[in-house]
Design an enzyme around this catalytic site. Structure first.
Site, PDB file in Angstrom:
ATOM      1  N   TYR A   1      -7.805 -69.329 -33.495  1.00  0.00           N
ATOM      2  CA  TYR A   1      -8.740 -70.291 -33.989  1.00  0.00           C
ATOM      3  C   TYR A   1      -7.991 -70.854 -35.254  1.00  0.00           C
ATOM      4  CZ  TYR A   1     -12.697 -72.966 -35.306  1.00  0.00           C
ATOM      5  OH  TYR A   1     -13.470 -74.029 -35.823  1.00  0.00           O
TER       6      TYR A   1
ATOM      7  N   TYR B   1     -16.745 -67.617 -40.043  1.00  0.00           N
ATOM      8  CA  TYR B   1     -15.771 -66.977 -39.332  1.00  0.00           C
ATOM      9  C   TYR B   1     -15.602 -65.742 -39.702  1.00  0.00           C
ATOM     10  CZ  TYR B   1     -12.728 -67.401 -35.432  1.00  0.00           C
ATOM     11  OH  TYR B   1     -12.091 -67.243 -33.906  1.00  0.00           O
TER      12      TYR B   1
HETATM   13  P1  NAI Z   1     -15.526 -63.665 -24.582  1.00  0.00           P
HETATM   14  O1  NAI Z   1     -16.437 -62.813 -25.324  1.00  0.00           O
HETATM   15  O2  NAI Z   1     -15.722 -64.016 -23.350  1.00  0.00           O
HETATM   16  O3  NAI Z   1     -13.950 -62.806 -24.574  1.00  0.00           O
HETATM   17  C1  NAI Z   1     -13.679 -61.939 -25.402  1.00  0.00           C
HETATM   18  C2  NAI Z   1     -13.115 -60.735 -24.598  1.00  0.00           C
HETATM   19  O4  NAI Z   1     -12.424 -59.417 -25.363  1.00  0.00           O
HETATM   20  C3  NAI Z   1     -14.287 -59.840 -23.804  1.00  0.00           C
HETATM   21  O5  NAI Z   1     -13.812 -60.004 -22.398  1.00  0.00           O
HETATM   22  C4  NAI Z   1     -14.059 -58.400 -24.231  1.00  0.00           C
HETATM   23  O6  NAI Z   1     -14.532 -57.531 -23.242  1.00  0.00           O
HETATM   24  C5  NAI Z   1     -12.614 -58.303 -24.764  1.00  0.00           C
HETATM   25  N1  NAI Z   1     -12.516 -57.153 -25.532  1.00  0.00           N
HETATM   26  C6  NAI Z   1     -13.175 -56.760 -26.533  1.00  0.00           C
HETATM   27  N2  NAI Z   1     -12.726 -55.646 -27.063  1.00  0.00           N
HETATM   28  C7  NAI Z   1     -11.566 -55.359 -26.235  1.00  0.00           C
HETATM   29  C8  NAI Z   1     -10.789 -54.015 -26.224  1.00  0.00           C
HETATM   30  N3  NAI Z   1     -10.825 -53.104 -26.904  1.00  0.00           N
HETATM   31  N4  NAI Z   1      -9.993 -54.266 -24.998  1.00  0.00           N
HETATM   32  C9  NAI Z   1      -9.990 -55.038 -24.323  1.00  0.00           C
HETATM   33  N5  NAI Z   1     -10.629 -56.244 -24.274  1.00  0.00           N
HETATM   34  C10 NAI Z   1     -11.508 -56.406 -25.380  1.00  0.00           C
HETATM   35  O7  NAI Z   1     -14.940 -64.626 -25.372  1.00  0.00           O
HETATM   36  P2  NAI Z   1     -13.709 -66.006 -25.265  1.00  0.00           P
HETATM   37  O8  NAI Z   1     -14.326 -66.992 -26.292  1.00  0.00           O
HETATM   38  O9  NAI Z   1     -13.591 -66.162 -24.142  1.00  0.00           O
HETATM   39  O10 NAI Z   1     -12.798 -65.061 -26.217  1.00  0.00           O
HETATM   40  C11 NAI Z   1     -11.328 -65.142 -25.777  1.00  0.00           C
HETATM   41  C12 NAI Z   1     -10.155 -65.225 -26.931  1.00  0.00           C
HETATM   42  O11 NAI Z   1     -10.419 -66.771 -27.251  1.00  0.00           O
HETATM   43  C13 NAI Z   1     -10.739 -64.560 -28.259  1.00  0.00           C
HETATM   44  O12 NAI Z   1      -9.313 -64.354 -28.559  1.00  0.00           O
HETATM   45  C14 NAI Z   1     -11.443 -65.530 -29.083  1.00  0.00           C
HETATM   46  O13 NAI Z   1     -11.232 -65.078 -30.375  1.00  0.00           O
HETATM   47  C15 NAI Z   1     -10.689 -66.884 -28.778  1.00  0.00           C
HETATM   48  N6  NAI Z   1     -11.071 -67.995 -29.176  1.00  0.00           N
HETATM   49  C16 NAI Z   1     -12.442 -68.228 -28.900  1.00  0.00           C
HETATM   50  C17 NAI Z   1     -12.958 -69.436 -29.322  1.00  0.00           C
HETATM   51  C18 NAI Z   1     -14.545 -69.720 -28.963  1.00  0.00           C
HETATM   52  O14 NAI Z   1     -15.074 -70.662 -29.767  1.00  0.00           O
HETATM   53  N7  NAI Z   1     -15.129 -69.176 -28.249  1.00  0.00           N
HETATM   54  C19 NAI Z   1     -12.109 -70.671 -30.199  1.00  0.00           C
HETATM   55  C20 NAI Z   1     -10.959 -70.086 -30.287  1.00  0.00           C
HETATM   56  C21 NAI Z   1     -10.386 -68.698 -29.924  1.00  0.00           C
END
Ligand code: NAI
Length: 270
Positions: free
Chosen positions: A150, A160
Site C-alpha cells: 500500500y 495506517y
Molecule cells: P485479508 O484479511 O483477506 O488477507 C490477509 C491474509 O493474511 C489473511 O488470509 C490472513 O489469514 C493472512 N495471514 C495473516 N497472518 C498470516 C501468517 N502468519 N501466515 C500466513 N498467512 C497469514 O485482506 P486483504 O486486504 O486481501 O490483504 C491481502 C494483502 O493486500 C495484504 O498484504 C494487505 O496489506 C494488502 N493490501 C490490502 C489493501 C486493502 O485496503 N485491503 C490495500 C493495499 C494492500
C-alpha cells in the site's frame, strides 16, 4: 472473459481468507485462466475461514503454513511441487496483519513486541517465502512472484500505523531479492500497490470508510477493486510481462499521481 493466459502454469497462492480477500479473487481468476495452484494460509485462519469452498471451486489442494515459520514454508514448497508435479511458475504473497492496529495502539505508543510480530507476518514473511523457494530451486525460469502493498510506504496516512513501515520493508525486499532471483533464475519479483479495498485486513484500518471514499474521489479512474487487482496479478503471472521486475507497481486508478481532484476541491469550496 478468459484468455488462457496461465495455461500449464503452476503456483502457490497465500492469503485467501474469505470471498472478499484479494487472494480469493486472484485464485478464482488464475483458475479461469488455466493456472493450477496450491492454496495456503495460517493454520488458525483456516479454522475460521472458508478456504475449503475455494479449494473445491478451483480444484486445488490446501497446505496450511504460517508464513513466519521456515519449517512450514519448506514443507509447503516441497509438497506443492509434489502435488503440482514440478516446479512453480507463480507465487502470490497476500498477507498482512498489525498487532498494534488490532489492539488499538497508536503509532506514537507502539508495543514493540506487537511491532515485531506484525513486521514478521507482514514484511519479513515475504523474504522467508522467497528464501524457501530459492533454496529449494522451486521456481521455473520466467516465473513470477508478486506481493501486495500500500502507498503508505511512500506517503503518510496517519491511521495506517506501523503497517506503513512494514510495507516499506516489504517493497525493499522485493527489489533486493528480485535482483538475485533475476540473475540466477530469470524469475521476476514485483509488488502491487493496491487501492484501499474492503477486506478483513483493509477494514481493520481505523477510519477505513472515510479513507476509501476519499481515495475514490481522488482517483481519476476510481479505486481499483479486488477483482481489478486479480486481473492485474494475472497479467504479471503471464508471459506478457516477462521483463517487468523489481518494481513497485501502483494499481490505484491514478491516486498516487493526483495532487488534488475537482471533487475534493468542490468539497472544500462549499
Ligand atoms: P485479508 O484479511 O483477506 O488477507 C490477509 C491474509 O493474511 C489473511 O488470509 C490472513 O489469514 C493472512 N495471514 C495473516 N497472518 C498470516 C501468517 N502468519 N501466515 C500466513 N498467512 C497469514 O485482506 P486483504 O486486504 O486481501 O490483504 C491481502 C494483502 O493486500 C495484504 O498484504 C494487505 O496489506 C494488502 N493490501 C490490502 C489493501 C486493502 O485496503 N485491503 C490495500 C493495499 C494492500
Amino acid at each position: 472473459m478468459a484468455y488462457n493466459l496461465l495455461k500449464g502454469k503452476k503456483g502457490i497462492i497465500f492469503g485467501a481468507l474469505d470471498p472478499n480477500s484479494i487472494a480469493w479473487k486472484t485464485a478464482e481468476r488464475v483458475h479461469e485462466e488455466g493456472g493450477e495452484f496450491v492454496l495456503t494460509n495460517a493454520p488458525i485462519a483456516m479454522r475460521m475461514g472458508q478456504i475449503n469452498e475455494l479449494a473445491e471451486k478451483t480444484n486445488s489442494e490446501i497446505i496450511p503454513a504460517d508464513a513466519t515459520n521456515e519449517e512450514d514454508l519448506k514443507n509447503l514448497v516441497e509438497k506443492s511441487m509434489e502435488i503440482l508435479g514440478g516446479k512453480l511458475d507463480f507465487v502470490l504473497h497476500s498477507i498482512g496483519m498489525s498487532v498494534n492496529v488490532r489492539k488499538g495502539r497508536h503509532y506514537t505508543d507502539e508495543n514493540y513486541s506487537f511491532t515485531e510480530k506484525g513486521w514478521d507476518v507482514s514484511a519479513l514473511s515475504f523474504h522467508k517465502v522467497m528464501q524457501s523457494l530459492y533454496k529449494a530451486e522451486a521456481m521455473n525460469q520466467w516465473g513470477s512472484i508478486v506481493a501486495l502493498t500500500y502507498m503508505a510506504a511512500q506517503r503518510t496516512f496517519p491511521d495506517y500505523n506501523d503497517m506503513a513501515d512494514n510495507k516499506a520493508y516489504l517493497e525493499s525486499v522485493a527489489r533486493s531479492f528480485g535482483y538475485f532471483f533475476g540473475k540466477e533464475h530469470k524469475v521476476r519479483v514485483n509488488t502491487i500497490s493496491q487501492s484501499p479495498t474492503p477486506t478483513t485486513a483493509g477494514q481493520g484500518v481505523k477510519g477505513f470508510d472515510g479513507f476509501i471514499n476519499y481515495a475514490e474521489k481522488m482517483s481519476p479512474l476510481g479505486n481499483a477493486t479486488a477483482d481489478d487487482c486479480a486481473n492485474y496479478t494475472v497479467s504479471l503471472f503471464s508471459d506478457l510481462t516477462k521483463k517487468v521486475t523489481m518494481q513497485n507497481l501502483f494499481h490505484d486508478g491514478g491516486f498516487s499521481n493526483t495532487g488534488v481532484s475537482q471533487e475534493v476541491i468542490d468539497e472544500f469550496s462549499k
